[in-house]
Scaffold this motif. Sequence first.
Motif, short mmCIF file in Angstrom:
data_model
loop_
_atom_site.label_atom_id
_atom_site.label_comp_id
_atom_site.label_asym_id
_atom_site.label_seq_id
_atom_site.Cartn_x
_atom_site.Cartn_y
_atom_site.Cartn_z
N GLN A 176 0.80 -1.14 0.06
CA GLN A 176 -0.04 -0.02 0.28
C GLN A 176 0.66 1.19 0.45
O GLN A 176 1.36 1.44 0.90
CB GLN A 176 -0.50 0.08 1.10
CG GLN A 176 -1.73 1.00 1.29
CD GLN A 176 -2.41 1.28 2.90
OE1 GLN A 176 -3.84 0.97 2.36
NE2 GLN A 176 -1.86 1.90 4.31
N TRP A 177 0.72 2.48 -1.52
CA TRP A 177 1.32 3.03 -0.79
C TRP A 177 0.38 4.44 -0.93
O TRP A 177 -0.19 4.88 -2.13
CB TRP A 177 1.76 3.20 -2.20
CG TRP A 177 3.08 2.20 -2.10
CD1 TRP A 177 4.02 2.37 -1.75
CD2 TRP A 177 3.16 0.88 -3.12
NE1 TRP A 177 4.76 1.48 -2.39
CE2 TRP A 177 4.70 0.40 -2.76
CE3 TRP A 177 2.38 0.75 -3.91
CZ2 TRP A 177 4.32 -1.04 -3.79
CZ3 TRP A 177 2.49 -0.94 -4.89
CH2 TRP A 177 4.04 -1.07 -4.67
N LEU A 178 0.19 5.13 0.23
CA LEU A 178 -0.46 6.31 0.34
C LEU A 178 0.16 7.59 0.35
O LEU A 178 1.50 7.99 0.63
CB LEU A 178 -0.93 6.42 2.14
CG LEU A 178 -1.72 4.51 2.35
CD1 LEU A 178 -2.38 5.34 3.58
CD2 LEU A 178 -2.77 4.64 0.85
N MET A 179 0.10 8.43 -0.87
CA MET A 179 0.54 9.82 -0.50
C MET A 179 0.36 10.64 0.39
O MET A 179 2.02 11.67 0.47
CB MET A 179 0.08 10.44 -2.63
CG MET A 179 0.19 9.47 -3.24
SD MET A 179 1.91 8.86 -3.63
CE MET A 179 1.50 7.43 -4.31
N ALA A 180 0.13 10.17 1.60
CA ALA A 180 -0.34 10.91 2.74
C ALA A 180 0.61 11.04 3.27
O ALA A 180 1.55 11.41 4.15
CB ALA A 180 -1.25 10.73 3.64
N ASP A 181 2.00 9.42 3.37
CA ASP A 181 3.17 9.28 3.14
C ASP A 181 3.96 9.43 2.40
O ASP A 181 5.37 9.22 2.75
CB ASP A 181 2.83 7.48 3.68
CG ASP A 181 2.03 6.99 4.51
OD1 ASP A 181 1.45 7.90 5.43
OD2 ASP A 181 1.98 5.29 4.61
N GLY A 182 4.24 10.71 1.74
CA GLY A 182 5.36 10.84 1.24
C GLY A 182 6.06 11.83 1.84
O GLY A 182 5.80 12.29 2.71
#
Length: 873
Positions: free
Chosen positions: A620-626
């Motif tokens: 899972q890649w969330l842009m919130a974690d960028g």
Amino acid sequence: WFASGRGLGGRRASVLSVRLTICACAERTADRQALSATSDALSPCRGSAGLWLCLGRALFSAFGGGRIHMQRREFSRAVAATAALNLAQAFGTDDRAGRPAQGKESQKSGPVERPPAMGMNLSGMEWARPGLRHSLSSWPNVHFSVPRAGDVAYLAANGYTRNRLPIQWELLQPMLPGSVASASVRALVGQPGEFHAAYAACITSVLDAHAAAGMGCIIDLHNYGRYQDFRYQADGSVIGLRAAPQPMLRPYTTDPGQVQERIFALAPGATLTPAHFADVWRRAALHWKNHPGLAGYGLMNEPHDLPQAGQVVASTSREDLLIWPAFAQAAIAAIRAVETARPIYLAGNAWSSAMSIGTHNPAWPLAGTGLIYEVHLYLDARSTGQAFDYDTELLKSRQGGSRPIDADTGRQRLKIATDWAQAHGVKLALTEVGMPIDDTRWEEMFSRAARHAQQTGCELYGWLGGNHWPIRSHRLNQLPGWHQSRTLEPTASALLKAAAGIHQATLFDEGPSLGAADSPMTITVHARGHLAAPLTLTVAAQGGGSLNPTQLTIPAGANSRASYTFTPAGNSVATLRYSASGAQVPPARKVYTLSDPVAHATSRLSEAAMAILARYAGCQWLMADGYTDFMLGRPAADGQTVRAIADSGFGSSLGNAMEMLTWVNDQGPASGGMRLAVMRSARGKPYSDHTAPNTCGFWCKKSLPLPGLQPQPRNRVPYHLEGEHFAIAVVGVPGGQHSGVIFQASSAEHAYYAELSLMNNQPAARFRDARGQTLQLISPEKLRPQQPVVLSLTCAPGAQRLRINARHVAGGSVVFAPSAFSQFLIAGGFLDYSPRNGFAGHVYAVITGQGAPTTSELAVLERHLASQAGLSV
């Protein structure tokens, strides 16, 4: 690479179908048949640094470019100190003894004894060959890459003091002095002997970064005693010569027969002479002699297989061992006529092998001041750097009749060179040493060699660093990654720091996230780096379950670890938290034992979705974690560029981080016209914006199996095309007609893939296998501007589906041929050595995993991902 398709004017440069072969491991094109089975000690080291990627079918977009004046920065140790502090505060565990001894002044009276220099090979600028001259193999960030200032700052913050920068002679000096070229050829290629301004500026930028970080950089001419050139006709023309479509690319000939390889030779008829070699180094010394980031001149990487006496062509036997000393002596004289301060690094014949330093270099030591003799070694049976499976290499060395490799092999090989240097009273540098990354048995061998280098005053430079795209998946790579939203230090780097007495580490944990009631599971906490003293952590569980023990101590040392067990309760979501006095700890870990995650989703959607994702080992890649960077980075705020997104799902492990990165150099002539994605937000939800022309996507690069070399790498993509897998993305477009890749699972070196994409705003699921069989599922409806949408792809043998906002819109029934993936990409693709355009839109989040979720499970995952964009589906 994988730039967006917007702003490119719809044009493409001509595609050259020059099919070449990628060198499977290091840069060698074939095993040397001259290796002696009875004398392992004399086996030449061949696994160094070039890693020439034979790039074929290059795809180029019409970028704009221009010259940028590179301002030199002042030498600043304060910058290095600040970078080190930032790293320790943001990512590192304090060693509780302050900064390492490296870089500290002794408090004793008398002269200070400094440790030998230690650093990394920043590979990337030497990769354009062999496609250079007969193809457009010269695109920055695709065919070669320039190290970033962040790469250098990270190494400085970890205690490294000096790096080695491999460069390519042909790129720096496109036309040899004395070349008889027509005016039209000179207008395209350059004046005889003149440096290429943009490439020289790239070298200057790397030196600038070293000066700013308080480090030094060795310029290493990485050409093996060779130079790839055009064939000039009697009238000075080059048959088939064409101008490149953009200034950043080099001219080329449409006739590959008009490209020749010149080689060092002394006999009449030689076309690459000591005068040529002296000229390039004289010019280099004049150009960079006053730069505070310059730490030395690496004359020539791994001269090998030079002509026999009286000959001018390469020879695999009876080469004239006096050719290279004559060239080296000419270059030494040329440099010393310009400046005397910086050292000159002198590699040896026979691939610079540490084991053959005394047998293949009869003219050594040479005359000159400030000379440092450089050697290379690798740990496999023949010290090639091309083999990575420990058991295979152990068997190979036994079958060869030589001593089997063991924990002391590397030290013994290096000791041959250090004994020679001591006997001759000269300085030594081990400028290339690498360690396979998939087996801990290599670690002790590597450690002993590194410790011996430190103990004997031998400089040491690890191979393989840099940030060129194939390096990310190489079996010898020593590149920092990104895991659990922290910089992931390479295993080998920790061993180098341990040898040098540098104490710094970052903590990660590893273990299952899907459990069963009353069934104990083992979780391990790792200290990646080098701990000076044991570190004690406390573990607490919330949400049910028991721990044993609740306190664990990680021992001192390099890459140390400690484990505990957790026994979860039934039908629960437990959270495990760590604490430690004055130390960074791993993030909280959740363990799921939900009996019916779909039912659980009615009240707690996120928990249910994560439990389902854990069942399928999904990423899972969330842009919130960028983050702004995967080295010395910070969480990306609105308007900032984003380079790193950690897998917040369950596909990652410490040895196989499923990170999404953008590692391109976006500064000056090194950028190749590429731009970085920018963090934005809509409805309070962050997304990565790829709409600006030539914006890059994110890339997770992994390994493919290599029969006989590394059959089953751990560092690999978790699924392949022919198996069950799924991908879900929530994206948006601002308007217009968007086309290109949203998410791609593929192989960089091949043309097969499974991807979600847009075709004039119409969502599509597209597939191609290794046999060329294709399937395309296209939605009848288009995306509406400014309205995010959830797109899903599922694939199983004989059953493929495309869904939009949890609705089935298209299907197929193909059984695909075996097609092993080596990468994931978001907002772009990369196939057959060439970039593929991204869709030039907005990305909120992406999920992918192996297996076949049920329709109800898939719906939960889609609803969960929709929430990342503020949607309800």
